[in-house]
Design a protein around this motif. Structure first.
Motif, PDB file in Angstrom:
ATOM      1  N   PHE A   1       0.835  -1.206   0.000  1.00 19.50           N
ATOM      2  CA  PHE A   1       0.000   0.000   0.000  1.00 19.50           C
ATOM      3  C   PHE A   1       0.867   1.252   0.000  1.00 19.50           C
ATOM      4  CE2 PHE A   1      -1.936   3.475   2.401  1.00 19.50           C
ATOM      5  CZ  PHE A   1      -3.103   3.676   1.699  1.00 19.50           C
ATOM      6  N   ILE A   2       1.866   1.286   0.861  1.00 17.99           N
ATOM      7  CA  ILE A   2       2.729   2.473   0.981  1.00 17.99           C
ATOM      8  C   ILE A   2       3.470   2.749  -0.315  1.00 17.99           C
ATOM      9  CG2 ILE A   2       4.769   3.415   2.130  1.00 17.99           C
ATOM     10  CD1 ILE A   2       3.851   1.932   4.677  1.00 17.99           C
ATOM     11  N   VAL A   3       4.064   1.720  -0.876  1.00 18.10           N
ATOM     12  CA  VAL A   3       4.851   1.887  -2.107  1.00 18.10           C
ATOM     13  C   VAL A   3       3.962   2.294  -3.274  1.00 18.10           C
ATOM     14  CG1 VAL A   3       6.280   0.708  -3.810  1.00 18.10           C
ATOM     15  CG2 VAL A   3       6.665   0.299  -1.373  1.00 18.10           C
ATOM     16  N   SER A   4       2.854   1.563  -3.461  1.00 15.02           N
ATOM     17  CA  SER A   4       1.962   1.869  -4.588  1.00 15.02           C
ATOM     18  C   SER A   4       1.329   3.247  -4.426  1.00 15.02           C
ATOM     19  CB  SER A   4       0.877   0.796  -4.723  1.00 15.02           C
ATOM     20  OG  SER A   4       0.077   0.717  -3.554  1.00 15.02           O
ATOM     21  N   SER A   5       0.994   3.631  -3.199  1.00 13.03           N
ATOM     22  CA  SER A   5       0.397   4.946  -2.946  1.00 13.03           C
ATOM     23  C   SER A   5       1.365   6.069  -3.294  1.00 13.03           C
ATOM     24  CB  SER A   5      -0.031   5.085  -1.484  1.00 13.03           C
ATOM     25  OG  SER A   5      -1.120   4.243  -1.188  1.00 13.03           O
ATOM     26  N   LYS A   6       2.627   5.882  -2.939  1.00 14.20           N
ATOM     27  CA  LYS A   6       3.630   6.913  -3.239  1.00 14.20           C
ATOM     28  C   LYS A   6       3.811   7.081  -4.743  1.00 14.20           C
ATOM     29  CE  LYS A   6       6.377   6.960   0.996  1.00 14.20           C
ATOM     30  NZ  LYS A   6       7.729   6.794   1.587  1.00 14.20           N
ATOM     31  N   ILE A   7       3.789   5.970  -5.460  1.00  5.74           N
ATOM     32  CA  ILE A   7       3.947   6.034  -6.921  1.00  5.74           C
ATOM     33  C   ILE A   7       2.738   6.719  -7.549  1.00  5.74           C
ATOM     34  CG2 ILE A   7       4.110   4.669  -9.033  1.00  5.74           C
ATOM     35  CD1 ILE A   7       5.609   2.543  -7.375  1.00  5.74           C
ATOM     36  N   VAL A   8       1.537   6.325  -7.100  1.00  9.41           N
ATOM     37  CA  VAL A   8       0.306   6.925  -7.636  1.00  9.41           C
ATOM     38  C   VAL A   8       0.260   8.410  -7.306  1.00  9.41           C
ATOM     39  CG1 VAL A   8      -2.214   6.965  -7.468  1.00  9.41           C
ATOM     40  CG2 VAL A   8      -1.008   4.779  -7.557  1.00  9.41           C
ATOM     41  N   ASN A   9       0.613   8.744  -6.090  1.00 13.53           N
ATOM     42  CA  ASN A   9       0.611  10.140  -5.656  1.00 13.53           C
ATOM     43  C   ASN A   9       1.530  10.992  -6.530  1.00 13.53           C
ATOM     44  OD1 ASN A   9       1.643  12.545  -4.113  1.00 13.53           O
ATOM     45  ND2 ASN A   9       0.159  11.813  -2.627  1.00 13.53           N
ATOM     46  N   LYS A  10       2.673  10.448  -6.857  1.00 11.84           N
ATOM     47  CA  LYS A  10       3.666  11.188  -7.644  1.00 11.84           C
ATOM     48  C   LYS A  10       3.241  11.353  -9.104  1.00 11.84           C
ATOM     49  CE  LYS A  10       8.598  11.148  -8.809  1.00 11.84           C
ATOM     50  NZ  LYS A  10       9.885  10.420  -8.654  1.00 11.84           N
ATOM     51  N   LYS A  11       2.563  10.339  -9.653  1.00 13.32           N
ATOM     52  CA  LYS A  11       2.265  10.352 -11.088  1.00 13.32           C
ATOM     53  C   LYS A  11       0.806  10.685 -11.418  1.00 13.32           C
ATOM     54  CE  LYS A  11       5.930   7.085 -12.307  1.00 13.32           C
ATOM     55  NZ  LYS A  11       6.284   5.887 -13.099  1.00 13.32           N
ATOM     56  N   ALA A  12      -0.029  10.882 -10.416  1.00 15.85           N
ATOM     57  CA  ALA A  12      -1.458  11.107 -10.635  1.00 15.85           C
ATOM     58  C   ALA A  12      -1.735  12.331 -11.504  1.00 15.85           C
ATOM     59  CB  ALA A  12      -2.172  11.270  -9.301  1.00 15.85           C
ATOM     60  N   ASN A  13      -2.722  12.194 -12.375  1.00 20.35           N
ATOM     61  CA  ASN A  13      -3.110  13.284 -13.268  1.00 20.35           C
ATOM     62  C   ASN A  13      -4.487  13.823 -12.889  1.00 20.35           C
ATOM     63  OD1 ASN A  13      -3.526  15.030 -15.444  1.00 20.35           O
ATOM     64  ND2 ASN A  13      -4.338  13.398 -16.734  1.00 20.35           N
ATOM     65  N   PHE A  14      -4.508  15.085 -12.426  1.00 26.12           N
ATOM     66  CA  PHE A  14      -5.746  15.768 -12.091  1.00 26.12           C
ATOM     67  C   PHE A  14      -5.943  16.997 -12.973  1.00 26.12           C
ATOM     68  CE2 PHE A  14      -5.215  13.294  -8.239  1.00 26.12           C
ATOM     69  CZ  PHE A  14      -6.502  13.070  -7.777  1.00 26.12           C
ATOM     70  N   LYS A  15      -5.254  17.043 -14.084  1.00 24.00           N
ATOM     71  CA  LYS A  15      -5.304  18.232 -14.934  1.00 24.00           C
ATOM     72  C   LYS A  15      -6.634  18.337 -15.674  1.00 24.00           C
ATOM     73  CE  LYS A  15      -0.307  18.615 -15.648  1.00 24.00           C
ATOM     74  NZ  LYS A  15       0.796  18.577 -16.631  1.00 24.00           N
ATOM     75  N   ILE A  16      -7.179  19.547 -15.665  1.00 26.59           N
ATOM     76  CA  ILE A  16      -8.401  19.836 -16.400  1.00 26.59           C
ATOM     77  C   ILE A  16      -8.058  20.810 -17.520  1.00 26.59           C
ATOM     78  CG2 ILE A  16      -9.894  19.392 -14.422  1.00 26.59           C
ATOM     79  CD1 ILE A  16     -10.015  22.369 -13.888  1.00 26.59           C
ATOM     80  N   SER A  17      -9.051  21.238 -18.280  1.00 28.74           N
ATOM     81  CA  SER A  17      -8.795  22.137 -19.403  1.00 28.74           C
ATOM     82  C   SER A  17      -8.082  23.410 -18.957  1.00 28.74           C
ATOM     83  CB  SER A  17     -10.120  22.511 -20.076  1.00 28.74           C
ATOM     84  OG  SER A  17      -9.934  23.552 -21.013  1.00 28.74           O
ATOM     85  N   ALA A  18      -7.135  23.847 -19.761  1.00 23.13           N
ATOM     86  CA  ALA A  18      -6.372  25.066 -19.452  1.00 23.13           C
ATOM     87  C   ALA A  18      -7.269  26.303 -19.456  1.00 23.13           C
ATOM     88  CB  ALA A  18      -5.243  25.235 -20.464  1.00 23.13           C
ATOM     89  N   ASP A  19      -8.449  26.201 -20.066  1.00 22.08           N
ATOM     90  CA  ASP A  19      -9.393  27.325 -20.108  1.00 22.08           C
ATOM     91  C   ASP A  19     -10.249  27.409 -18.850  1.00 22.08           C
ATOM     92  OD1 ASP A  19      -8.561  28.052 -22.680  1.00 22.08           O
ATOM     93  OD2 ASP A  19      -9.980  26.668 -23.623  1.00 22.08           O
TER      94      ASP A  19
END
Length: 323
Positions: free
Chosen positions: A23-41
């Motif tokens: 859990f700790i290892v996978s969470s750290k990887i997901v946290n680092k690479k997670a994409n929450f980007k929405i439209s630049a507009d």
């Protein structure tokens, strides 16, 4: 027998340790690479539960992004919002749904209920701090342990498949086709529902955390109340709601935009709480003009401008243009 029990305990300990480490290892990887980007507009962000989710059609609102989600509580919104704001510096204004249901004491039980823990925790666990996770563990240990295992499996799967996209998990406008007003009004008349009047300190505290986070990152923030049917039972707590609102906004540069009495027909509601797609279309078009043509956000007396434009014949002109 003693050796057997010892081996069983040792196996359980090793197995639990392996799950926690995974859990700790996978969470750290997901946290680092997670994409929450929405439209630049998208400069205007909408947060909240199902009221905002069903009332605000962001395809009709200029440069808006609606990330409200059904049943989502400030406890979970706080975690989600931080990730969205970090990855989207273009956001200038945040609108947070704050309505009579948000202050109910029963919200505290909902936070740690199995349904909520199973639904929200696996998605947001990589981004939650230890204190919030311990809160869930304390209030629902068995539910949390189950959700922890689900989260570990989901995080591991994300890492294995390199799927770090959370943009389809953060909420969005929900178009409702239904209209149950007549049956609900009949049921309410037959068996009136008494509104809950106790306040949830946990939810109001997390709302204040969201507001503080906005202030820290110099984002303009407004509390908003979407239209609700006048017969909605929870409106009986209005006096308490206004006291809580005053407490939250005192000593803060935060204004409350109240659209509660927006004049809608019964046919434009999905139920007593939510607008259907007809009501949402009407309300969203009206609000878009109020903001961008009539200067709501620049107005010195915003609520007066809202009241002046909620006159039935003005709203009717938008209803007619939508046909």
């Amino acid at each position: 027998m003693k050796k057997f029990i010892t081996r069983i305990l040792l196996f359980c300990l090793l197995f639990s340790t392996a799950i926690i480490l995974t859990f700790i290892v996978s969470s750290k990887i997901v946290n680092k690479k997670a994409n929450f980007k929405i439209s630049a507009d998208s400069k205007y962000l909408i947060l909240g539960h199902s009221h905002a989710e069903c009332a605000l059609n962001d395809s009709l609102l200029t440069n808006f992004k609606n990330v409200a989600a059904s049943g989502e509580l400030y406890f979970y919104i706080y975690t989600k919002f931080q990730e969205i704001l970090i990855q989207n510096p273009q956001i200038e204004v945040v609108f947070i749904e704050f309505t009579n249901t948000n202050i109910k004491k029963s919200k505290e039980k909902l936070i740690s209920s199995n349904n909520h823990v199973y639904w929200y925790y696996p998605s947001y666990s990589p981004f939650m701090n230890v204190k919030d996770q311990m809160f869930l563990l304390k209030h629902n240990p068995f539910g949390f342990i189950d959700a922890f295992c689900i989260a570990t499996r989901k995080n591991t799967h994300r890492v294995q498949t390199s799927n770090y996209d959370f943009t389809n998990k953060i909420g969005g406008y929900l178009s409702l086709k239904r209209n149950k007003i007549d049956s609900l009004l009949a049921a309410h008349k037959k068996s009136p529902v008494e509104a809950e009047k106790e306040i949830s300190d946990v939810e109001t505290n997390y709302l204040e955390k969201i507001l503080s986070y906005c202030e820290k990152h110099q984002k303009k923030v407004y509390l908003i109340r979407s239209p609700q049917h006048p017969s909605l039972p929870i409106l009986a707590n209005e006096k308490i709601f206004q006291k809580v609102l005053k407490k939250i906004t005192s000593n803060r540069d935060i204004q409350f935009l109240d659209f509660n009495r927006f004049p809608l027909k019964n046919s434009e509601y999905a139920d007593l709480d939510h607008l259907n797609y007809k009501g949402a279309t009407l309300f969203s078009k009206w609000l878009n003009d109020l903001i961008f043509k009539k200067g709501l956000l620049q107005s010195k007396d915003k609520q007066k401008l809202i009241q002046d434009n909620m006159i039935p014949h003005i709203v009717a002109s938008y209803r007619n243009s939508s046909k």
